[in-house]
Write an enzyme that holds these catalytic residues in place. Sequence first.
Site, mmCIF file in Angstrom:
data_model
loop_
_atom_site.group_PDB
_atom_site.id
_atom_site.type_symbol
_atom_site.label_atom_id
_atom_site.label_comp_id
_atom_site.label_asym_id
_atom_site.label_seq_id
_atom_site.Cartn_x
_atom_site.Cartn_y
_atom_site.Cartn_z
ATOM 1 N N CYS A 12 0.867 -1.181 0.000
ATOM 2 C CA CYS A 12 0.000 0.000 0.000
ATOM 3 C C CYS A 12 0.905 1.232 0.000
ATOM 4 C CB CYS A 12 -1.012 -0.024 1.142
ATOM 5 S SG CYS A 12 -0.304 0.100 2.785
ATOM 6 N N CYS A 86 -4.283 -0.835 -1.966
ATOM 7 C CA CYS A 86 -4.592 0.590 -1.975
ATOM 8 C C CYS A 86 -5.496 0.886 -3.174
ATOM 9 C CB CYS A 86 -3.299 1.403 -2.046
ATOM 10 S SG CYS A 86 -2.135 0.791 -3.284
ATOM 11 N N CYS A 94 3.304 0.468 -8.140
ATOM 12 C CA CYS A 94 3.987 -0.667 -7.535
ATOM 13 C C CYS A 94 4.949 -1.292 -8.537
ATOM 14 C CB CYS A 94 2.945 -1.702 -7.096
ATOM 15 S SG CYS A 94 3.654 -3.132 -6.295
#
Length: 149
Positions: A12, A86, A94
């Site tokens: 996240c 998230c 990411c």
Amino acid sequence: MNMTKKRVIFVCIHNSARSQMAEAFINDICGGEFEAESAGLEPGTLNSIVVQAMQEIGIDISGNKTKSVFDMFKSGKLFNYAITVCDETSAERCPIFPSITKRLHWSFPDPSALPGTHDEKLAGTRQIRDTIKAKIREWCAEVCEAEPA
């Protein structure tokens, strides 16, 4: 029987709430099958309300440290699953880990963004915690059932 645990990383933004809860739940619920870690795009400070909400159900994450997803990536650790917890726009940031077999996205509200008093934030965090726990239970059952032992 496959003795190798599947490795999962939960990602996240700050690694202060959602990914910490997901990591704790997977290690608690199906730790025999999985080894979980968590990290954040911009590691922050552990959310004290999340720590309190987890302690209420007997899971102590107070000693956890927040970690950088980029440090995990650079360390060369290999994961079978990368699960972003998230919102979509953050999930796109990411990094792609080498040799990940599956990348999943589960969107959960951010406990750090909850408005109100401490008690109102705690109540909202409990709901998010319980939603994450239910998702982990469901996913563990699916994955463990789908893969031969």
